[in-house]
Design an enzyme around this catalytic site. Structure first.
Site, PDB file in Angstrom:
ATOM      1  N   ASP A   1       0.812  -1.195  -0.421  1.00  0.00           N
ATOM      2  CA  ASP A   1      -0.107  -0.132   0.140  1.00  0.00           C
ATOM      3  C   ASP A   1       0.548   1.245  -0.274  1.00  0.00           C
ATOM      4  O   ASP A   1       0.352   2.328  -0.747  1.00  0.00           O
ATOM      5  CB  ASP A   1      -0.773   0.027   1.835  1.00  0.00           C
ATOM      6  CG  ASP A   1      -2.203  -1.318   1.310  1.00  0.00           C
ATOM      7  OD1 ASP A   1      -2.316  -1.436   0.097  1.00  0.00           O
ATOM      8  OD2 ASP A   1      -1.669  -1.562   2.152  1.00  0.00           O
TER       9      ASP A   1
ATOM     10  N   HIS B   1      -4.985  -3.589   5.559  1.00  0.00           N
ATOM     11  CA  HIS B   1      -4.760  -4.163   4.139  1.00  0.00           C
ATOM     12  C   HIS B   1      -6.447  -4.661   3.478  1.00  0.00           C
ATOM     13  O   HIS B   1      -6.239  -6.415   3.470  1.00  0.00           O
ATOM     14  CB  HIS B   1      -3.970  -5.170   4.297  1.00  0.00           C
ATOM     15  CG  HIS B   1      -3.134  -5.433   2.910  1.00  0.00           C
ATOM     16  ND1 HIS B   1      -3.241  -4.612   1.788  1.00  0.00           N
ATOM     17  CD2 HIS B   1      -3.551  -6.383   1.897  1.00  0.00           C
ATOM     18  CE1 HIS B   1      -2.588  -4.653   0.594  1.00  0.00           C
ATOM     19  NE2 HIS B   1      -3.023  -5.882   0.717  1.00  0.00           N
TER      20      HIS B   1
HETATM   21  N1  LIG Z   1      -0.622  -8.681   1.565  1.00  0.00           N
HETATM   22  C1  LIG Z   1      -0.405  -8.137   0.391  1.00  0.00           C
HETATM   23  O1  LIG Z   1      -0.422  -7.197   0.151  1.00  0.00           O
HETATM   24  C2  LIG Z   1      -0.484  -9.059  -0.433  1.00  0.00           C
HETATM   25  C3  LIG Z   1      -1.136 -10.277  -0.385  1.00  0.00           C
HETATM   26  N2  LIG Z   1      -1.311 -11.103  -1.288  1.00  0.00           N
HETATM   27  C4  LIG Z   1      -1.618 -12.325  -1.052  1.00  0.00           C
HETATM   28  O2  LIG Z   1      -0.404 -13.051  -1.299  1.00  0.00           O
HETATM   29  C5  LIG Z   1      -1.080 -15.172  -1.346  1.00  0.00           C
HETATM   30  C6  LIG Z   1      -0.375 -15.465  -1.927  1.00  0.00           C
HETATM   31  O3  LIG Z   1      -0.657 -14.811  -3.833  1.00  0.00           O
HETATM   32  P1  LIG Z   1       0.728 -15.304  -4.823  1.00  0.00           P
HETATM   33  O4  LIG Z   1       1.454 -15.676  -4.829  1.00  0.00           O
HETATM   34  O5  LIG Z   1      -0.721 -14.376  -5.384  1.00  0.00           O
HETATM   35  O6  LIG Z   1      -0.264 -16.676  -5.258  1.00  0.00           O
HETATM   36  P2  LIG Z   1       0.482 -18.507  -5.183  1.00  0.00           P
HETATM   37  O7  LIG Z   1      -1.250 -19.497  -5.729  1.00  0.00           O
HETATM   38  O8  LIG Z   1       0.449 -18.299  -6.859  1.00  0.00           O
HETATM   39  O9  LIG Z   1       1.367 -18.632  -4.489  1.00  0.00           O
HETATM   40  C7  LIG Z   1       1.044 -19.186  -3.666  1.00  0.00           C
HETATM   41  C8  LIG Z   1       1.807 -20.729  -2.614  1.00  0.00           C
HETATM   42  O10 LIG Z   1       1.441 -20.969  -1.772  1.00  0.00           O
HETATM   43  C9  LIG Z   1       1.264 -22.464  -1.743  1.00  0.00           C
HETATM   44  N3  LIG Z   1       1.050 -22.492  -0.934  1.00  0.00           N
HETATM   45  C10 LIG Z   1      -0.981 -23.057  -1.016  1.00  0.00           C
HETATM   46  N4  LIG Z   1      -0.496 -23.816   0.480  1.00  0.00           N
HETATM   47  C11 LIG Z   1       0.560 -24.115   0.954  1.00  0.00           C
HETATM   48  C12 LIG Z   1       1.519 -24.412   2.620  1.00  0.00           C
HETATM   49  N5  LIG Z   1       0.113 -25.123   3.485  1.00  0.00           N
HETATM   50  N6  LIG Z   1       2.098 -24.198   2.659  1.00  0.00           N
HETATM   51  C13 LIG Z   1       3.258 -23.603   1.918  1.00  0.00           C
HETATM   52  N7  LIG Z   1       2.459 -23.666   0.662  1.00  0.00           N
HETATM   53  C14 LIG Z   1       1.289 -24.150   0.492  1.00  0.00           C
HETATM   54  C15 LIG Z   1       1.023 -22.849  -2.948  1.00  0.00           C
HETATM   55  O11 LIG Z   1       1.554 -24.004  -3.422  1.00  0.00           O
HETATM   56  C16 LIG Z   1       1.590 -21.913  -4.506  1.00  0.00           C
HETATM   57  O12 LIG Z   1       2.850 -22.316  -4.469  1.00  0.00           O
HETATM   58  C17 LIG Z   1      -2.069 -14.451  -1.268  1.00  0.00           C
HETATM   59  O13 LIG Z   1      -3.344 -14.694  -0.209  1.00  0.00           O
HETATM   60  C18 LIG Z   1      -2.460 -12.948  -1.660  1.00  0.00           C
HETATM   61  O14 LIG Z   1      -4.443 -13.220  -1.569  1.00  0.00           O
HETATM   62  C19 LIG Z   1      -1.367 -10.643  -2.359  1.00  0.00           C
HETATM   63  C20 LIG Z   1      -0.477 -10.047  -2.805  1.00  0.00           C
HETATM   64  C21 LIG Z   1      -0.520  -8.857  -1.513  1.00  0.00           C
HETATM   65  O1  LIG Z   2      -5.609  -7.314  -3.875  1.00  0.00           O
HETATM   66  C1  LIG Z   2      -4.978  -8.419  -3.465  1.00  0.00           C
HETATM   67  O2  LIG Z   2      -6.023  -9.401  -3.365  1.00  0.00           O
HETATM   68  C2  LIG Z   2      -3.920  -9.171  -3.476  1.00  0.00           C
HETATM   69  C3  LIG Z   2      -3.534  -8.079  -2.509  1.00  0.00           C
HETATM   70  O3  LIG Z   2      -3.869  -8.057  -1.481  1.00  0.00           O
HETATM   71  C4  LIG Z   2      -3.109  -6.860  -2.902  1.00  0.00           C
HETATM   72  O4  LIG Z   2      -2.864  -6.414  -3.815  1.00  0.00           O
HETATM   73  O5  LIG Z   2      -3.369  -5.287  -2.837  1.00  0.00           O
END
Ligand SMILES: NC(=O)C1=CN([C@@H]2O[C@H](COP(=O)(O)OP(=O)(O)OC[C@H]3O[C@@H](n4cnc5c(N)ncnc54)[C@H](O)[C@@H]3O)[C@@H](O)[C@H]2O)C=CC1
Ligand SMILES: O=C([O-])CC(=O)C(=O)O
Length: 342
Positions: free
Chosen positions: A178, A205
């Site tokens: 953010d 967030h």
């Molecule tokens: N805090 C923030 O600002 C943001 C948060 N996110 C969040 O981050 C998370 C991940 O997003 P992406 O990487 O795009 O998803 P993705 O699906 O590309 O990767 C997630 C990974 O987690 C793994 N995974 C699933 N269960 C697991 C477990 N029990 N132990 C270890 N690994 C496991 C999967 O195999 C996969 O490789 C989502 O929940 C998303 O909403 C995404 C963007 C910004």
């Molecule tokens: O929007 C989403 O789901 C992933 C996230 O938290 C972000 O990009 O800020």
């Protein structure tokens, strides 16, 4: 078995997202990434492999590609030693000895979903990872990227509490994206390098809980009328959805999130290394408002969060944003706590 390395004092330049700076690393640290084979995990690990404060990078994921990601990264000619850990039976070894555990494990949004829609799948993932931290590395600093962040941090905190090892200064929700977005958008509006922009983004967030304090931005956005201030605020609040829509079913922000995650991890490591005045926003246990977790600028030190800097003076518009955020935050926090204590 990991053992923490101690390195002679040298001066190196670290690229810290927004800023270039010098430091003198004495300690080197083990960073564990849970979800390392995912959309965020891979580029985050790529960035962490370049961090001179990292001696060991433990890449944990359930995905079969995990050992391959580790081998791939291990060929980079930087000092951090990379190891892959695939599958739940490897989780304890991955976490053992970790100084920092970064968690982007879990499912991302698709168009039409809210972050809260991810709760049912991601809550048990974060709970299980927190239980593993409690067993193997209770002093590790845990940085949670997994959504919904507003609820996941209370889940990890309750798990650590139950295990008798909770330290509120060591459990953080990653809200850095953010801040990164706000700096990027203001940089564009003002026609300046976004790395020269600073701004606190407070609250949580998701949607209305994301509160960019444009009145405290430096430099201030060159916008005169209130309508444009409100439009910019809304854009920052909804920037995650902007990416989800643009990816059209292909997931949510990954690359900018990896950048932001590497920036926060670097701040945590610099604090652990004894550097002073390391400040970033993150979502932590808080008594500043009625919401028992809240994001705002923090000073990082040898034990994680060393000082909570609060959020300063809000103008009338920002006060209204805060008022709208609190009930939502309280609801998100309660859902997380109930999940662990049911
Ligand atoms: N805090 C923030 O600002 C943001 C948060 N996110 C969040 O981050 C998370 C991940 O997003 P992406 O990487 O795009 O998803 P993705 O699906 O590309 O990767 C997630 C990974 O987690 C793994 N995974 C699933 N269960 C697991 C477990 N029990 N132990 C270890 N690994 C496991 C999967 O195999 C996969 O490789 C989502 O929940 C998303 O909403 C995404 C963007 C910004
Ligand atoms: O929007 C989403 O789901 C992933 C996230 O938290 C972000 O990009 O800020």
């Amino acid at each position: 078995m990991f053992s923490r390395a101690v390195k002679p004092v040298v001066t190196v330049a670290i690229q810290n997202g927004a800023k270039n700076f010098s430091t003198s690393p004495e300690m080197l640290f083990k960073v564990m990434v849970a979800g390392a084979a995912g959309g965020i995990g891979q580029p985050l690990s790529l960035l962490l492999k370049q961090n001179p404060l990292v001696s060991n990078l433990a890449l944990y994921d359930l995905a079969p590609v995990t050992p391959g990601v580790a081998v791939d990264l291990s060929h980079m000619d930087t000092p951090a030693k990379v190891e892959g850990f695939q599958g739940a039976d490897k989780l304890d070894s991955a976490v053992k000895g970790a100084d920092v555990v970064v968690i982007p494990a879990g499912v991302p949004r698709k168009p039409g979903m809210t972050r809260d829609d991810l709760f049912n799948t991601n809550a048990s993932i974060v709970r299980d990872l927190a239980e593993c931290v409690a067993r193997n590395s209770p002093k590790a600093i845990v940085a949670i990227i997994t959504n919904p962040v507003n609820s996941m941090v209370p889940i990890a905190s309750e798990v650590l509490k139950k295990a008798g090892v909770y330290d509120p200064n060591r459990v953080l929700g990653v809200t850095t994206l953010d801040v990164v977005r706000a700096c990027s958008f203001i940089g564009t509006i003002n026609g300046v390098d976004p790395r020269s922009v600073s701004i606190p983004v407070i609250g949580g967030h998701s949607g209305v809980t994301i509160i960019p304090l444009l009145s405290q931005a430096n430099p201030k956005p060159k916008i005169s009328d209130q309508g444009k201030i409100e439009a910019l605020t809304k854009r920052i609040q909804e920037a995650g959805t902007e990416v989800v829509k643009a990816k059209a079913g292909g997931g949510s922000a990954t690359l900018s999130m990896a950048w932001a995650g590497a920036r926060l991890t670097n701040a945590i490591l610099r604090g652990l290394n004894g550097e002073s005045n390391v400040v970033e926003c993150a979502y932590v246990k808080s008594d500043l408002t009625e919401a028992t977790y809240f994001a705002n600028p923090l000073v990082f030190g040898k034990g994680g969060v060393a000082k909570n800097l609060g959020y300063g003076k809000l103008n009338a518009y920002e006060q209204a944003l805060l008022k709208a955020a609190i009930p939502e935050l309280k609801k998100n926090i309660a859902v997380g706590e109930k999940f662990v204590n049911k």
